[in-house]
Design an enzyme around this catalytic site. Sequence first.
Site, short mmCIF file in Angstrom:
data_model
loop_
_atom_site.label_atom_id
_atom_site.label_comp_id
_atom_site.label_asym_id
_atom_site.label_seq_id
_atom_site.Cartn_x
_atom_site.Cartn_y
_atom_site.Cartn_z
N GLU A 125 -59.84 74.99 212.07
CA GLU A 125 -59.10 73.76 211.71
C GLU A 125 -59.73 73.18 210.44
O GLU A 125 -60.86 73.53 210.11
CB GLU A 125 -59.20 72.74 212.85
CG GLU A 125 -58.61 73.24 214.14
CD GLU A 125 -58.63 72.18 215.25
OE1 GLU A 125 -59.01 71.02 214.96
OE2 GLU A 125 -58.24 72.53 216.37
N GLY A 127 -61.20 70.44 209.94
CA GLY A 127 -62.51 69.83 210.21
C GLY A 127 -63.40 70.69 211.09
O GLY A 127 -64.47 70.25 211.54
N ILE A 155 -54.88 80.53 209.11
CA ILE A 155 -54.61 81.51 210.17
C ILE A 155 -53.90 82.74 209.59
O ILE A 155 -52.77 82.64 209.09
CB ILE A 155 -53.79 80.88 211.32
CG1 ILE A 155 -54.49 79.61 211.84
CG2 ILE A 155 -53.56 81.90 212.44
CD1 ILE A 155 -55.95 79.80 212.27
N ASP A 238 -67.33 88.74 218.53
CA ASP A 238 -68.33 89.83 218.65
C ASP A 238 -67.65 91.19 218.54
O ASP A 238 -68.16 92.10 217.90
CB ASP A 238 -69.05 89.76 220.00
CG ASP A 238 -70.11 88.66 220.04
OD1 ASP A 238 -70.49 88.15 218.97
OD2 ASP A 238 -70.55 88.32 221.16
N ARG A 266 -64.81 108.42 181.13
CA ARG A 266 -65.05 107.56 179.97
C ARG A 266 -66.11 108.15 179.04
O ARG A 266 -67.25 108.40 179.47
CB ARG A 266 -65.51 106.17 180.46
CG ARG A 266 -65.92 105.21 179.38
CD ARG A 266 -64.76 104.81 178.51
NE ARG A 266 -65.11 103.75 177.57
CZ ARG A 266 -64.37 103.43 176.53
NH1 ARG A 266 -63.23 104.08 176.29
NH2 ARG A 266 -64.73 102.45 175.71
N GLN A 335 -68.60 96.73 186.57
CA GLN A 335 -69.63 96.89 185.53
C GLN A 335 -69.62 98.31 184.96
O GLN A 335 -69.72 98.49 183.74
CB GLN A 335 -71.01 96.55 186.12
CG GLN A 335 -72.08 96.30 185.09
CD GLN A 335 -71.80 95.03 184.26
OE1 GLN A 335 -71.06 94.16 184.69
NE2 GLN A 335 -72.37 94.95 183.09
N GLU A 362 -64.18 85.20 209.93
CA GLU A 362 -64.82 85.55 211.22
C GLU A 362 -66.30 85.15 211.22
O GLU A 362 -67.16 85.84 211.76
CB GLU A 362 -64.62 87.03 211.54
CG GLU A 362 -63.14 87.31 211.66
CD GLU A 362 -62.79 88.43 212.60
OE1 GLU A 362 -63.67 88.92 213.32
OE2 GLU A 362 -61.61 88.79 212.61
C1 LIG Z 1 -58.14 84.22 204.05
C2 LIG Z 1 -58.69 83.63 205.31
C3 LIG Z 1 -58.20 84.07 206.53
C4 LIG Z 1 -58.66 83.50 207.72
N1 LIG Z 1 -58.12 83.90 208.92
C5 LIG Z 1 -58.44 83.22 210.06
C6 LIG Z 1 -57.77 83.48 211.29
O1 LIG Z 1 -56.91 84.39 211.38
N2 LIG Z 1 -58.05 82.71 212.37
C7 LIG Z 1 -58.98 81.73 212.32
O2 LIG Z 1 -59.18 81.07 213.34
N3 LIG Z 1 -59.66 81.46 211.16
C8 LIG Z 1 -59.41 82.17 210.04
N4 LIG Z 1 -60.06 81.89 208.86
C9 LIG Z 1 -61.07 80.85 208.84
C10 LIG Z 1 -62.49 81.35 208.59
O3 LIG Z 1 -63.02 81.98 209.71
C11 LIG Z 1 -63.30 80.14 208.12
O4 LIG Z 1 -62.87 79.85 206.80
C12 LIG Z 1 -64.79 80.38 208.13
O5 LIG Z 1 -65.25 80.50 209.46
C13 LIG Z 1 -65.59 79.27 207.43
O6 LIG Z 1 -65.14 78.00 207.76
P1 LIG Z 1 -64.83 76.95 206.58
O7 LIG Z 1 -63.92 77.64 205.65
O8 LIG Z 1 -64.38 75.69 207.19
O9 LIG Z 1 -66.23 76.75 205.85
P2 LIG Z 1 -67.37 75.67 206.25
O10 LIG Z 1 -67.69 75.80 207.70
O11 LIG Z 1 -66.96 74.34 205.73
O12 LIG Z 1 -68.61 76.22 205.41
C14 LIG Z 1 -68.87 75.83 204.07
C15 LIG Z 1 -70.21 76.45 203.67
O13 LIG Z 1 -71.26 75.90 204.50
C16 LIG Z 1 -71.98 76.96 205.12
N5 LIG Z 1 -72.41 76.54 206.44
C17 LIG Z 1 -71.69 75.91 207.40
N6 LIG Z 1 -72.43 75.72 208.50
C18 LIG Z 1 -73.65 76.23 208.24
C19 LIG Z 1 -74.88 76.32 208.97
N7 LIG Z 1 -74.97 75.86 210.22
N8 LIG Z 1 -75.94 76.88 208.36
C20 LIG Z 1 -75.86 77.36 207.10
N9 LIG Z 1 -74.74 77.30 206.35
C21 LIG Z 1 -73.64 76.75 206.92
C22 LIG Z 1 -70.96 78.11 205.19
O14 LIG Z 1 -71.62 79.35 205.33
C23 LIG Z 1 -70.25 77.96 203.87
O15 LIG Z 1 -71.00 78.55 202.86
C24 LIG Z 1 -59.65 82.49 207.67
C25 LIG Z 1 -60.15 82.08 206.44
C26 LIG Z 1 -59.69 82.62 205.28
C27 LIG Z 1 -60.23 82.12 203.97
#
Ligand SMILES: Cc1cc2nc3c(=O)[nH]c(=O)nc-3n(C[C@H](O)[C@H](O)[C@H](O)COP(=O)(O)OP(=O)(O)OC[C@H]3O[C@@H](n4cnc5c(N)ncnc54)[C@H](O)[C@@H]3O)c2cc1C
Length: 378
Positions: A125, A127, A155, A238, A266, A335, A362
């Site tokens: 979500e 948030g 999603i 997992d 090349r 590169q 994931e």
């Molecule tokens: C193209 C795409 C397809 C996706 N498909 C799906 C799907 O099919 N179903 C689904 O449910 N989700 C899906 N996602 C969601 C995806 O799993 C999340 O984007 C991902 O888990 C990260 O969450 P966020 O984007 O909110 O990043 P955030 O959680 O906001 O993270 C921002 C940064 O903070 C870091 N961070 C956050 N918490 C910590 C911590 N505790 N310690 C250290 N660093 C931290 C993160 O590593 C990242 O660098 C998809 C995302 C994308 C971009």
Amino acid sequence: MWKFTPELEMLRDTVRKMANEVIAPRAAEIDLTGEFPWDIKELLQRQGIFSVPFPESLGGCEQKHTAVCLAVEEIARVCVSSSLILQVQALGATPILLAGTEAQKDKYCPPLASGEKLCAFGLTEPGAGSDAAAMATTAELRGDTYILNGLKHFISNATVADVFCIFAMTDRSKGTKGITAFIVEKDFPGFHIGRVEKKMGIRGSPTAEIVFEDCRVPRENLLGREGEGFKIAMKTLDYSRPVIASQAVGVAQAGLDFAVKYSKERVQFGGPIAQLQGIQFMLADMAAQVEAARALTYHAAALADEDSPQLSYIAAAAKLMASDVAMRVTTDAIQVAGGYGYMVDFPAERYMRDAKITQIYEGTNQIQRLVIARQLLK
Ligand SMILES: Cc1cc2nc3c(=O)[nH]c(=O)nc-3n(C[C@H](O)[C@H](O)[C@H](O)COP(=O)(O)OP(=O)(O)OC[C@H]3O[C@@H](n4cnc5c(N)ncnc54)[C@H](O)[C@@H]3O)c2cc1C
């Protein structure tokens, strides 16, 4: 080279042939148009590839997790967007296979295994990304119907899927133990698709919001028991992380193959750049990383097939390592090709854009490190 059973080798060879002959010629166009490749979905359906993540009774393999990884690697080697068709089908079906009742499996698995229907997985979500437990989507039981309200975003396959495994809060006071899983069909009242994202890579894989406005989900579509949703989601990840690792290995291999071929063709300073030791060392480092990532990926897949207690740890390590390798190797492929590598006429820049997502979804690679460290320190 990892040793596979004759059944798995046959699957890999079939998918490799299909990928080389039919999917590869479509890959650049899929990336350019950003449209879901229905023709590739239908090809996978005709070839019976959607059955791979399912039990043998539905046409799957005995070592189904390894089988999914092999197929996804082969498809990702030519088109990462297309590899998501199978990867997301496996991801969306896993909660049903893990926690579904016999009646739920009988109803939902056959059309997913045949490819007649597509599924998706809705956890994230706005948030609640890395902190999935912070989700705001709620589910409230009224009579025999759960009423879902909230929004899932990012999603994969949201716009093309028929069936969704959705996670929602049934009791916020219980934290992660207040999260519950549901099977939601796209035609349930109150289910809507929201914003469709524009992305850096995997452009042929649609990524969108799902909006629930008093969405009515029959009680019989509760997956597992109330409060088991978080456990189901984490277990699903997992099993799915080795698949992301295999996707990363596939695109890394593509980068390496491109770099080897290009370096032989090349000519600079009077000979092919492949004769330069600086280039040879780059290619050797790329190859060593790909082989190491592949070995760890299929180790993780084998643990998934054995339902090993080590799965969580090794799956996170495989996803972390393989996706970092994919990013490094595809960047190095550009590169090796110099300025030409930066141009869209060559596939290397697409490989790099597609590789990036494997470090993010994931669970970001920071989250994989948390999973690994928790196991180490417990
Ligand atoms: C193209 C795409 C397809 C996706 N498909 C799906 C799907 O099919 N179903 C689904 O449910 N989700 C899906 N996602 C969601 C995806 O799993 C999340 O984007 C991902 O888990 C990260 O969450 P966020 O984007 O909110 O990043 P955030 O959680 O906001 O993270 C921002 C940064 O903070 C870091 N961070 C956050 N918490 C910590 C911590 N505790 N310690 C250290 N660093 C931290 C993160 O590593 C990242 O660098 C998809 C995302 C994308 C971009």
